[in-house]
Design a protein around this motif. Structure first.
Motif, PDB file in Angstrom:
ATOM      1  N   ASP B  51       0.839  -1.207   0.000  1.00 40.16           N
ATOM      2  CA  ASP B  51       0.000   0.000   0.000  1.00 40.16           C
ATOM      3  C   ASP B  51       0.870   1.252   0.000  1.00 40.16           C
ATOM      4  OD1 ASP B  51      -2.257  -1.555   0.059  1.00 40.16           O
ATOM      5  OD2 ASP B  51      -2.791  -1.111   2.142  1.00 40.16           O
ATOM      6  N   PHE B  52       1.881   1.275   0.883  1.00 42.72           N
ATOM      7  CA  PHE B  52       2.720   2.463   1.000  1.00 42.72           C
ATOM      8  C   PHE B  52       3.545   2.682  -0.273  1.00 42.72           C
ATOM      9  CE2 PHE B  52       2.861   2.678   5.951  1.00 42.72           C
ATOM     10  CZ  PHE B  52       1.499   2.901   5.938  1.00 42.72           C
ATOM     11  N   ASN B  53       3.894   1.575  -0.929  1.00 41.69           N
ATOM     12  CA  ASN B  53       4.650   1.707  -2.179  1.00 41.69           C
ATOM     13  C   ASN B  53       3.849   2.408  -3.275  1.00 41.69           C
ATOM     14  OD1 ASN B  53       7.152   0.757  -1.450  1.00 41.69           O
ATOM     15  ND2 ASN B  53       6.632  -1.386  -1.885  1.00 41.69           N
ATOM     16  N   CYS B  54       2.527   2.304  -3.199  1.00 40.81           N
ATOM     17  CA  CYS B  54       1.682   3.037  -4.164  1.00 40.81           C
ATOM     18  C   CYS B  54       1.971   4.530  -4.101  1.00 40.81           C
ATOM     19  CB  CYS B  54       0.199   2.849  -3.858  1.00 40.81           C
ATOM     20  SG  CYS B  54      -0.407   1.188  -4.093  1.00 40.81           S
ATOM     21  N   PHE B  55       2.436   4.990  -2.958  1.00 39.66           N
ATOM     22  CA  PHE B  55       2.654   6.421  -2.760  1.00 39.66           C
ATOM     23  C   PHE B  55       4.130   6.768  -2.600  1.00 39.66           C
ATOM     24  CE2 PHE B  55      -1.507   5.248  -1.142  1.00 39.66           C
ATOM     25  CZ  PHE B  55      -2.307   6.046  -1.928  1.00 39.66           C
ATOM     26  N   GLU B  73       2.784  12.872   5.619  1.00 39.47           N
ATOM     27  CA  GLU B  73       2.710  12.438   4.217  1.00 39.47           C
ATOM     28  C   GLU B  73       1.291  12.010   3.847  1.00 39.47           C
ATOM     29  OE1 GLU B  73       4.986  12.501   1.749  1.00 39.47           O
ATOM     30  OE2 GLU B  73       6.244  13.625   3.133  1.00 39.47           O
ATOM     31  N   ILE B  74       0.671  11.249   4.748  1.00 44.25           N
ATOM     32  CA  ILE B  74      -0.682  10.758   4.457  1.00 44.25           C
ATOM     33  C   ILE B  74      -1.671  11.917   4.429  1.00 44.25           C
ATOM     34  CG2 ILE B  74      -2.589   9.349   5.369  1.00 44.25           C
ATOM     35  CD1 ILE B  74      -0.568   7.233   6.126  1.00 44.25           C
ATOM     36  N   LYS B  75      -1.463  12.903   5.309  1.00 43.61           N
ATOM     37  CA  LYS B  75      -2.327  14.094   5.265  1.00 43.61           C
ATOM     38  C   LYS B  75      -2.237  14.785   3.911  1.00 43.61           C
ATOM     39  CE  LYS B  75      -2.941  16.806   8.990  1.00 43.61           C
ATOM     40  NZ  LYS B  75      -2.802  17.435  10.330  1.00 43.61           N
ATOM     41  N   ILE B  80      -5.774  16.456   3.383  1.00 41.65           N
ATOM     42  CA  ILE B  80      -6.375  16.990   4.610  1.00 41.65           C
ATOM     43  C   ILE B  80      -5.335  17.788   5.400  1.00 41.65           C
ATOM     44  CG2 ILE B  80      -8.212  15.263   4.789  1.00 41.65           C
ATOM     45  CD1 ILE B  80      -6.489  13.932   7.014  1.00 41.65           C
ATOM     46  N   ASP B  81      -4.267  18.211   4.688  1.00 38.07           N
ATOM     47  CA  ASP B  81      -3.286  19.117   5.290  1.00 38.07           C
ATOM     48  C   ASP B  81      -3.706  20.571   5.056  1.00 38.07           C
ATOM     49  OD1 ASP B  81      -2.934  18.905   2.549  1.00 38.07           O
ATOM     50  OD2 ASP B  81      -0.774  19.260   2.636  1.00 38.07           O
ATOM     51  N   ARG B  82      -4.926  20.768   4.523  1.00 42.42           N
ATOM     52  CA  ARG B  82      -5.445  22.115   4.276  1.00 42.42           C
ATOM     53  C   ARG B  82      -6.913  22.140   4.696  1.00 42.42           C
ATOM     54  NH1 ARG B  82      -4.354  20.233  -1.731  1.00 42.42           N
ATOM     55  NH2 ARG B  82      -2.964  19.028  -0.429  1.00 42.42           N
ATOM     56  N   LYS B  83      -7.508  23.337   4.660  1.00 41.90           N
ATOM     57  CA  LYS B  83      -8.926  23.480   5.028  1.00 41.90           C
ATOM     58  C   LYS B  83      -9.833  23.139   3.840  1.00 41.90           C
ATOM     59  CE  LYS B  83      -8.675  25.727   9.165  1.00 41.90           C
ATOM     60  NZ  LYS B  83      -8.819  24.751  10.256  1.00 41.90           N
TER      61      LYS B  83
END
Lengths: 209, 209
Positions: B51-55, B73-75, B80-83
């Motif tokens: 899964d992580f390799n996809c990203f 990284e996941i955010k 979801i690192d922004r409003k």
């Protein structure tokens, strides 16, 4: 009935077939081909036939399916041809919304009572259903042979509530708390924050269905 | 970022990784192996790495992942690192519950206003958010660059609302109405009746996860 090899994807399409068929019936449609049903649902016809074959077929190829027969067969498969009694733990916003949800009664799901730990809520009622003390939940499940327990409580309490529900003989759990619960009965999760994050992902990466 | 080949199943696991990682961080865990993360999430380690390799991977094998790096990284991946600004159409029970949902603000989702057709609700407020007249929705979306439109209205109105949202420049739709909507933007459906029917199926057929 037992369909052990039916995939999760098929199982999730079944209620959608049901919804479309009920709509077709209300429009007076008596018979429908897999092609036409597929088109309406944005699937392809062989997918529809394959899905229905998981459950024994339902009709003769080339002749189409009888809509009302199909509806009653799918109701049996989903076990919504009978009543299910429900309790909801957590008389907050989600608990209220679910108690008032019009779609449930139509499908034979009946909310019997809510439970909460908050003394100010205990003794009140929501849409005619009593809000009872959480300490009485286990006994209530046993005495009323409750089928489904909804968990819409605080995150930290969710696993304990699930354990108590299972021990009291609940048959399935519908979980709205963002926690992975361990249960001895079937469970279905509605993780709202995760659904919204998935939408955010789809927006960011331009994913259209 | 663009990850066109990421499957729907992986996309749906990403928010779950996020939830578990945030919990681990709050417990003071700084570094975690794919094995331990997998065990906690009831997956296997190669699945996690895949899964992580996809990203792009996120870490060195054998050394484990840095939890706070992984979270940030996941955010970014989920955006979801922004409003994100939200409007809700339908100030009924579901609309209320969503406006009050504590999980959203934590992830940067902010409900700005609700819209309804009911004159008795228009002008009131829900948890500090105004309930506005549905006829003013399009203009509100344009003027406030609203990101996400939630549809929790009557079934018969849902497609028209979706069309108007899209035309007004909404970026994504979160649909709670049991209808398959056609939209020009990403959509995420929460079909509560279908989720409950799926639970009923699982109970009937003894399906444990």
């Amino acid at each position: 009935m037992s369909f052990k090899r039916v995939s999760e994807a098929v199982i999730r399409r079944i209620p959608r077939y049901y919804r479309h068929l009920v709509m077709l019936e209300s429009q007076g449609v008596e018979r429908i081909s897999s092609e036409r049903l597929a088109k309406q649902m944005n699937l392809n016809a062989s997918q529809v036939r394959q899905d229905f074959n998981c459950f024994g077929g339902f009709g003769q190829q080339g002749y189409g399916y009888n809509v009302s027969t199909l509806i009653s067969e799918i109701k049996k498969i989903m076990a919504i041809d009978r009543k299910h009694s429900i309790i909801i733990v957590g008389a907050g916003n989600i608990g209220h919304a679910l108690t008032n949800f019009p779609g449930f009664n139509e499908s034979g799901f009946e909310v019997k009572a809510l439970f909460d730990i908050n003394k100010e809520l205990i003794g009140s009622s929501v849409n005619g259903r009593p809000v009872l003390d959480i300490k009485d939940m286990d006994e209530y499940i046993r005495q009323n042979s409750i089928d489904i327990g909804v968990i819409a409580a605080r995150r930290t309490a969710a696993q304990e509530i699930a354990d108590r529900m299972c021990a009291a003989g609940i048959r399935g759990i519908w979980n709205f708390v963002p926690v992975d619960l361990t249960t001895s009965v079937p469970i279905e999760n509605v993780h709202l924050s995760e659904s919204l994050s998935t939408l955010s992902y789809k927006i960011e990466h331009g994913m259209l269905d």
